[in-house]
Motif scaffolding. Structure first.
Motif, short mmCIF file in Angstrom:
data_model
loop_
_atom_site.label_atom_id
_atom_site.label_comp_id
_atom_site.label_asym_id
_atom_site.label_seq_id
_atom_site.Cartn_x
_atom_site.Cartn_y
_atom_site.Cartn_z
N THR A 1 0.83 -1.20 0.00
CA THR A 1 0.00 0.00 0.00
C THR A 1 0.86 1.24 0.00
O THR A 1 2.08 1.17 0.01
N TYR A 57 -10.18 1.33 -0.86
CA TYR A 57 -9.65 2.32 -1.80
C TYR A 57 -8.18 2.63 -1.51
O TYR A 57 -7.37 2.75 -2.41
N SER A 59 -6.01 0.73 -0.31
CA SER A 59 -5.11 -0.40 -0.56
C SER A 59 -4.60 -0.43 -2.00
O SER A 59 -3.61 -1.11 -2.28
N TYR A 60 -5.26 0.26 -2.89
CA TYR A 60 -4.77 0.31 -4.27
C TYR A 60 -3.59 1.27 -4.33
O TYR A 60 -3.69 2.42 -3.92
N ASP A 61 -2.45 0.79 -4.84
CA ASP A 61 -1.21 1.55 -4.79
C ASP A 61 -1.31 2.94 -5.40
O ASP A 61 -0.84 3.90 -4.82
#
Length: 169
Positions: A1, A57, A59-61
């Motif tokens: 993350t 949300y 957690s999406y890089d």
């Protein structure tokens, strides 16, 4: 993350969690007295659900790395949810188990500790969105059990006067 390796920001985010937990714990007693335990648990559940969405949300890089503020919002919602659940669970326990309450509180702490240990064990092996689904699933199961307790076993918003022992079997 977006926070991996950024220990300072992680510390600030956890501070937001702690402050939200502290302020929520302080205010939930008053709110429960005015509006009831059901209301506090409902607001805590909504807060946890919003925390689940924002953490997914985050957690999406690409999104988490470019929008650090979402980690603070997530910590705020989870901090309040933690305070809502903990204050009300202990209030329900203390009103239901007036006599000989130590084994019940010990069982609750054992369940919390074993659940936390299990989550720490399996979390490196499970993708983050599935971790969120697992947490949401167990939150829903807990709410179903609480509804059953409230509806068919013993209402959770009953008032017990100090010195009244008529409710003890």
């Amino acid at each position: 993350t977006g926070l991996i390796g950024d220990t300072i920001t992680i510390g600030y985010v956890m501070s937001v969690f702690g402050v939200a937990d502290c302020l929520g714990s302080f205010s939930n007693g008053w709110i429960a007295k005015k509006l009831g335990k059901r209301f506090v648990i409902c607001i805590g559940s909504i807060s946890a659900f919003i925390g689940f969405v924002t953490s997914t949300y985050a957690s999406y890089d690409d999104f988490g790395a470019n929008n650090i503020w979402i980690f603070y919002i997530t910590a705020l919602f989870f901090g309040y949810a933690d305070s809502a659940y903990n204050t009300q669970i202990y209030a329900i326990y203390s009103s239901n188990f007036v006599e000989d309450s130590e084994p019940y509180f010990a069982g609750l702490k054992m369940l919390q500790a074993s659940s936390t240990a299990a989550a720490f064990f399996y979390s490196p092996y499970v993708p983050f969105p599935f971790l969120v689904l697992i947490a949401a699933f167990f939150m829903c199961i807990g709410l179903v059990f609480l509804f059953v307790l409230d509806r068919w076993v013993k209402p959770i918003d009953t008032k017990i006067e100090v010195g009244d022992i008529s409710h003890i079997n």
